[in-house]
Enzyme design. Structure first.
Site, PDB file in Angstrom:
ATOM      1  N   HIS A  66       0.849  -1.204   0.000  1.00 58.86           N
ATOM      2  CA  HIS A  66       0.000   0.000   0.000  1.00 58.86           C
ATOM      3  C   HIS A  66       0.877   1.243   0.000  1.00 58.86           C
ATOM      4  CE1 HIS A  66       0.763  -0.773   4.283  1.00 58.86           C
ATOM      5  NE2 HIS A  66       0.467   0.489   4.535  1.00 58.86           N
ATOM      6  N   HIS A  68       1.396   3.874   2.064  1.00 59.69           N
ATOM      7  CA  HIS A  68       1.954   4.561   3.229  1.00 59.69           C
ATOM      8  C   HIS A  68       3.478   4.639   3.148  1.00 59.69           C
ATOM      9  CE1 HIS A  68      -1.734   4.118   6.099  1.00 59.69           C
ATOM     10  NE2 HIS A  68      -1.756   5.235   5.393  1.00 59.69           N
ATOM     11  N   ASP A  70       5.830   4.294   5.276  1.00 54.93           N
ATOM     12  CA  ASP A  70       6.628   3.262   5.945  1.00 54.93           C
ATOM     13  C   ASP A  70       6.585   1.929   5.200  1.00 54.93           C
ATOM     14  OD1 ASP A  70       3.928   3.060   6.700  1.00 54.93           O
ATOM     15  OD2 ASP A  70       4.435   1.858   8.453  1.00 54.93           O
ATOM     16  N   HIS A  71       5.888   1.894   4.064  1.00 53.89           N
ATOM     17  CA  HIS A  71       5.857   0.687   3.234  1.00 53.89           C
ATOM     18  C   HIS A  71       6.312   0.940   1.794  1.00 53.89           C
ATOM     19  CE1 HIS A  71       3.651  -2.116   5.978  1.00 53.89           C
ATOM     20  NE2 HIS A  71       3.365  -0.964   6.554  1.00 53.89           N
ATOM     21  N   HIS A 156      -7.472  -1.736   5.370  1.00 53.17           N
ATOM     22  CA  HIS A 156      -6.446  -0.773   5.789  1.00 53.17           C
ATOM     23  C   HIS A 156      -6.608   0.578   5.110  1.00 53.17           C
ATOM     24  CE1 HIS A 156      -2.857   0.414   7.850  1.00 53.17           C
ATOM     25  NE2 HIS A 156      -2.252   0.714   6.727  1.00 53.17           N
ATOM     26  N   ASP A 177       0.021  -4.361   6.058  1.00 54.49           N
ATOM     27  CA  ASP A 177      -0.945  -3.878   7.045  1.00 54.49           C
ATOM     28  C   ASP A 177      -2.340  -4.284   6.569  1.00 54.49           C
ATOM     29  OD1 ASP A 177       1.223  -2.756   8.236  1.00 54.49           O
ATOM     30  OD2 ASP A 177       0.729  -0.681   7.728  1.00 54.49           O
ATOM     31  N   HIS A 399      -5.547  -1.352  11.648  1.00 54.78           N
ATOM     32  CA  HIS A 399      -4.745  -2.549  11.864  1.00 54.78           C
ATOM     33  C   HIS A 399      -5.586  -3.542  12.654  1.00 54.78           C
ATOM     34  CE1 HIS A 399      -0.816  -0.877  10.606  1.00 54.78           C
ATOM     35  NE2 HIS A 399      -1.271   0.261  11.098  1.00 54.78           N
ATOM     36  N   HIS A 421       6.404  -6.163  11.702  1.00 56.11           N
ATOM     37  CA  HIS A 421       5.698  -4.893  11.867  1.00 56.11           C
ATOM     38  C   HIS A 421       5.075  -4.779  13.261  1.00 56.11           C
ATOM     39  CE1 HIS A 421       2.940  -1.521  11.057  1.00 56.11           C
ATOM     40  NE2 HIS A 421       3.686  -1.267   9.975  1.00 56.11           N
TER      41      HIS A 421
END
Length: 743
Positions: A66, A68, A70-71, A156, A177, A399, A421
Site C-alpha cells: 500500500h 503509506h 513506511d511501506h 487498511h 498492514d 490494523h 511490523h
C-alpha cells in the site's frame, strides 16, 4: 541469505519494530522483496531499510502492499540509487496504490528537498514511477518461470492488498498492514482460498483488543463535541490519506445530525489530500457496498458538506489558532513536522483545547511521547512549551487487534507464522499467546519473530504432486491403479500425460532415435544365432523389409547380416533398449574368442543347420511341455511330489472363468492341497498359509525357468510393427498352452 532448498526470510526493516517495512524472500534461486518503506522517526539515510545487505540486481520482483510511507517511500531510492536496474527485477502494486503513491512521493520529495539529507530528486521519482507495473486484485501475475503472485484485498487503506506468492510451488502469504473490520468506506481483508505454507503477518497491536467500531465512533464524536462546548479547538493529527477519509465521513455525518454544530468549521489541512480525492472517487468500485450504493444514487460520499480546506495563505495556522472553536484534521499523524506540529505548539498551552490521537503512533515520535501527558515539551525551534491541553487516544488505525489477528492466523492454517511490523514487547506477547493456543490444541505450528537482518531459514518436506491431464485424465483412476506416461516439469510444476498428448498440452513433440552399430566378425551366421539363443533363450529369425537376414533379440535389437562377415545392430534408443544392445554387442564381439565356439565348430556332423543351444527356448509342441516340466521340478524341490492334472478332452467346453477345468499342478502338504492353474498361474487353496507359501515359490519358479526374452516380454514390440517377416510360420494348438509363456 544463501540460495538453498530452504526458504530464507530476512527482514531489512520492520523486524521487531514498526517502520521501514522491507521483507526479503529467497527460495530456489529466486528473490522477492515485499514492501520498501522508510522509518518515520528518522530522516535521510537513517530512515531507509538496511539495503546494503542485499544485492538488488538479483531481485526478481518488488511487491508494494500500500501507499503509506513506511511501506513504499524507499522504493525510489532502491530503484534509482542501487544496482536494481542491473537485473531483471520488476515492481508491482495495485492501480489505486500507484495513483496515490505518485502524489505521496511528490509531497515527500517536496518536504525533503529543503534539507541536506534528501534521498533522491524529483527526476529519480519520475523515473521510478514510470517503471511500476499496476495490477488488479485477484489477478494472477507470473513474474518469471517458477514465480507468480495474486493480490487480495487487505482493507487498511484504499488499494491495500496482501500478496499470495508462489515460488517453485511454495506458497507464502504476506499481509502487509491489514484490517478485518469493514469500516465506512473500505472492505475488510479477504481470506485467500489457498492455504499457504508460510504466513508473514503484522503484529502491530500485539495482544491488545480494541472496542467495537460503533462504540469507538460514539466516544470519538462525544469527545469532539465536549471540547467544542468548552470553547476549545480540536486537533486531529492524521495522515493525509487513509484514516483521514474515514474520520471525515464520521464527522460529516455527525454534523448533519447536530444543527448546533453547523457554525463550527471542520478544516482539512492537507493539499495532498485534495489532489488524491480524485483518486478516491475514481476507485469507488474497490470500496464497500455502502459507498458504491451511495455513488450509484449520485450521492458522492467524498463531497463533504461541512468540511472545508484551509486557506492557502501563509500563516494560516496562527489565524485558525486565534480564531473561534473549530476542528482541524492536520498531517502528519506522528506530529514530527508540518501543520499538525505547528498547530499543536500553538494550542498546547490552552487547557480548553484538545488533542485526539486517532492512529497508531510509532515509538520515537511526538505523537507517542505526548500520550504520556508530559507537563511540557520541546518545540521545533528548541523552546520549552507547557502542555495544558487535554490528550486522548481513540485509535481508528486500520490494523487488526489481537482478536482479529489471532482468528485470521488460525483460519489461514499455515505451517509457519512469521510476525513482523510490531514492537518487540507487543510481538513477544502475541507470540506467547498464539503458541499457548496452538499447544492447547496440540497443533504443530511454528511462530517466528525475526529481528532486522536476522535470516530465518524454514525447511519443508519435499512433496511433489503431478497432475494427470489429457487422455490419462479421461478415466478416474481406482485404488492400486498404475498410471504411466510422460512426466513433464515446467516452472517447478509437474504434469503426467500420454505421449500422444505431448504436442497439444506442452507444444513439445516426440521423436525416435534409431541407433546402428556395425561389426566385422569372422564367424558364421549360425554360430552367432547359437550364442544369442544361449544367452537370451529365444531369437526370432527372418528377413527385414529389404530382404536382409535378421535376428531379433528380446524383441528390441535387430542383428542384420548386411555383408559377408559384417553384422549391423539396429535398435530404437531407450534406457532399457540401450542396455540390451550393449549386452548383445559384448556377446557378439566375444564369439570368436569363446571356447564354446571352438568346441562347437570342431564337432563333426552331416547336417547343414547349426545345432540348437541347450539353453535356448524350446520351440514347437515341446515348448509348453518343457515349461511345465521345469515348473514341476522347481515345486517338487520345495514340496515333494507334484501332480499334473489335465482336462478331459471329451468333456464339453467349460464356461469362461471356470479355473477348475484348466490344466493345473496339484501340491499336497500334510492335509492341505493347493492347485496352480497353468493358464492363469494363480493359486487356489482352502489353507491360507499354504496358499501364501505356494504363491511365493511359484513367483521364484517363474523367474527361474523363464529366459531373458520371456522376462522382457512385457516391453516387447510386435514383429509386424517394424516389418520383420518370418521365414517360417508356426501356430501352436490350444492344448500346447502357449498362454503360459506370456503370463
Amino acid at each position: 541469505m544463501a540460495d538453498g532448498p530452504t526458504l530464507s526470510v530476512t527482514m531489512l526493516g520492520a523486524g521487531q519494530e514498526v517502520g521501514r517495512s522491507c521483507c526479503v524472500l529467497q527460495y530456489r534461486g529466486r528473490t522477492i522483496v515485499c514492501d520498501a518503506g522508510v522509518h518515520p522517526a528518522y530522516s535521510g539515510m537513517a530512515s531507509l531499510p538496511f539495503i546494503d545487505e542485499l544485492d538488488w540486481s538479483t531481485v526478481d520482483a518488488i511487491l508494494i502492499t500500500h501507499f503509506h510511507l513506511d511501506h513504499a517511500a524507499a522504493l525510489t531510492y532502491i530503484m534509482e540509487k542501487t544496482n536494481f536496474r542491473d537485473g531483471k527485477g520488476k515492481v508491482y502494486m495495485t492501480h489505486p496504490t500507484k495513483a496515490v503513491h505518485k502524489f505521496m512521493m511528490q509531497d515527500y520529495v517536496r518536504m525533503g528537498s529543503s534539507s541536506s539529507d534528501a534521498l533522491f530528486t524529483p527526476l529519480d521519482m519520475n523515473m521510478s514511477l514510470a517503471s511500476i507495473i499496476p495490477v488488479s486484485a485477484h489477478q494472477l501475475i507470473t513474474v518469471c518461470p517458477g514465480v507468480s503472485f495474486t493480490p487480495y484485498h487487505a482493507g487498511h487503506v484504499l488499494g491495500a492488498c496482501m500478496f499470495l506468492i508462489d515460488i517453485a510451488g511454495l506458497k507464502i502469504l504476506y499481509t502487509g498492514d491489514y484490517s478485518r473490520e469493514e469500516d465506512r468506506h473500505l472492505v475488510k481483508a479477504e481470506l485467500p482460498p489457498i492455504r499457504p505454507d508460510v504466513l508473514i503477518v503484522e503484529s502491530t497491536f500485539g495482544v491488545h483488543s480494541s472496542e467495537s467500531r460503533e462504540d469507538k465512533e460514539d466516544r470519538f464524536t462525544s469527545l469532539v463535541h465536549s471540547i467544542l462546548r468548552r470553547q476549545g479547538h480540536v486537533l486531529l493529527p492524521t495522515f493525509a490519506l487513509g484514516r483521514a477519509q474515514e474520520l471525515l465521513l464520521i464527522l460529516d455525518e455527525y454534523w448533519k445530525k447536530h444543527p448546533d454544530l453547523h457554525n463550527v468549521p471542520i478544516y482539512y489541512a492537507s493539499s495532498l489530500a485534495r489532489k488524491c480525492m480524485a483518486v478516491y472517487q475514481t476507485y469507488i468500485h474497490t470500496m464497500n457496498s455502502n459507498i458504491r450504493s451511495r455513488f450509484a444514487k449520485r450521492d458522492n460520499p467524498f463531497v463533504f458538506k461541512h468540511i472545508s480546506n484551509v486557506p492557502q495563505a501563509r500563516g494560516w495556522e496562527k489565524k485558525i489558532a486565534e480564531g473561534p472553536p473549530c476542528v482541524v484534521l492536520a498531517s502528519p499523524g506522528f506530529m514530527t513536522v508540518g501543520p499538525s506540529r505547528e498547530l499543536f505548539e500553538l494550542w498546547a498551552p490552552d487547557s480548553r483545547n484538545g488533542l485526539i490521537i486517532t492512529g497508531y503512533s510509532i515509538e520515537g515520535t511526538l505523537a507517542r511521547d505526548i500520550m504520556t501527558e508530559p507537563e511540557d515539551f520541546v518545540s521545533l525551534k528548541g523552546a520549552t512549551i507547557p502542555r495544558k491541553c487535554s490528550v486522548d487516544e481513540i485509535s481508528f488505525s486500520a490494523h487488526v487487534d489481537y482478536t482479529q489477528n489471532s482468528e485470521f492466523i488460525e483460519m489461514v492454517k499455515a505451517q509457519h507464522v512469521v510476525l513482523v511490523h510490531g514492537e518487540q514487547t507487543a510481538m513477544g506477547r502475541l507470540r506467547a499467546a498464539m503458541t499457548s493456543r496452538y499447544k492447547e490444541r496440540d497443533e504443530d505450528v511454528k511462530i517466528h519473530t525475526p529481528r532486522n537482518l536476522e535470516t530465518l531459514n524454514l525447511s519443508f518436506r519435499g512433496e511433489r504432486v503431478a497432475k494427470a491431464i489429457g487422455t490419462l485424465a479421461d478415466k478416474p483412476p481406482q485404488a492400486n491403479d498404475i498410471l504411466s506416461g510422460l512426466l513433464v516439469a515446467k516452472d517447478y510444476s509437474y504434469t503426467l500425460l500420454d505421449p500422444r498428448d505431448l504436442r497439444d498440452f506442452t507444444g513439445l513433440s516426440t521423436c525416435t532415435v534409431t541407433q546402428r552399430q556395425r561389426i566385422v566378425l569372422g564367424v558364421g551366421w549360425d554360430l552367432v544365432k547359437w550364442h544369442l539363443e544361449g544367452m537370451y533363450g529365444k531369437v526370432d529369425e527372418g528377413l527385414d523389409k529389404d530382404g536382409v537376414p535378421t535376428m531379433r533379440v528380446m524383441s528390441v535389437v535387430d542383428v542384420k547380416l548386411t555383408q559377408e562377415h559384417e553384422l549391423t545392430l539396429e535398435w530404437e534408443s531407450s534406457s532399457s533398449n540401450d542396455m540390451i544392445a550393449d549386452s548383445t554387442l559384448a556377446l557378439i564381439t566375444g564369439i570368436d574368442k569363446s571356447p564354446a565356439s571352438v568346441k562347437l565348430t570342431t564337432i563333426p556332423h552331416a547336417h547343414s543347420h547349426s545345432p540348437s543351444h541347450p539353453h535356448a527356448d524350446p520351440e514347437g509342441d515341446s515348448s509348453s511341455v518343457m515349461r511345465i516340466q521345469r515348473l514341476a521340478m522347481f515345486l517338487e524341490a520345495h514340496f515333494g511330489e507334484v501332480e499334473l492334472h489335465m482336462p478331459d478332452a471329451s468333456e464339453e467346453e467349460p464356461e469362461l472363468g471356470e479355473d477348475d477345468h484348466d490344466p493345473s499342478l496339484l501340491v499336497r502338504l500334510d492335509d492341505a492341497d493347493a492347485q496352480i492353474s497353468l493358464v492363469t498361474m494363480t493359486v487356489t487353496s482352502s489353507d491360507a498359509a499354504l496358499k501364501k507359501r505356494v504363491e511365493a515359490v511359484l513367483d521364484m519358479a517363474l523367474t527361474t525357468v523363464s529366459s531373458l526374452a520371456e522376462s522382457f516380454a512385457s516391453v516387447s514390440i510386435e514383429d509386424e510393427d517394424v516389418g520383420l517377416s518370418k521365414e517360417t510360420s508356426r501356430s501352436l494348438p490350444a492344448e500346447n498352452m502357449d498362454e503360459v509363456e506370456t503370463s
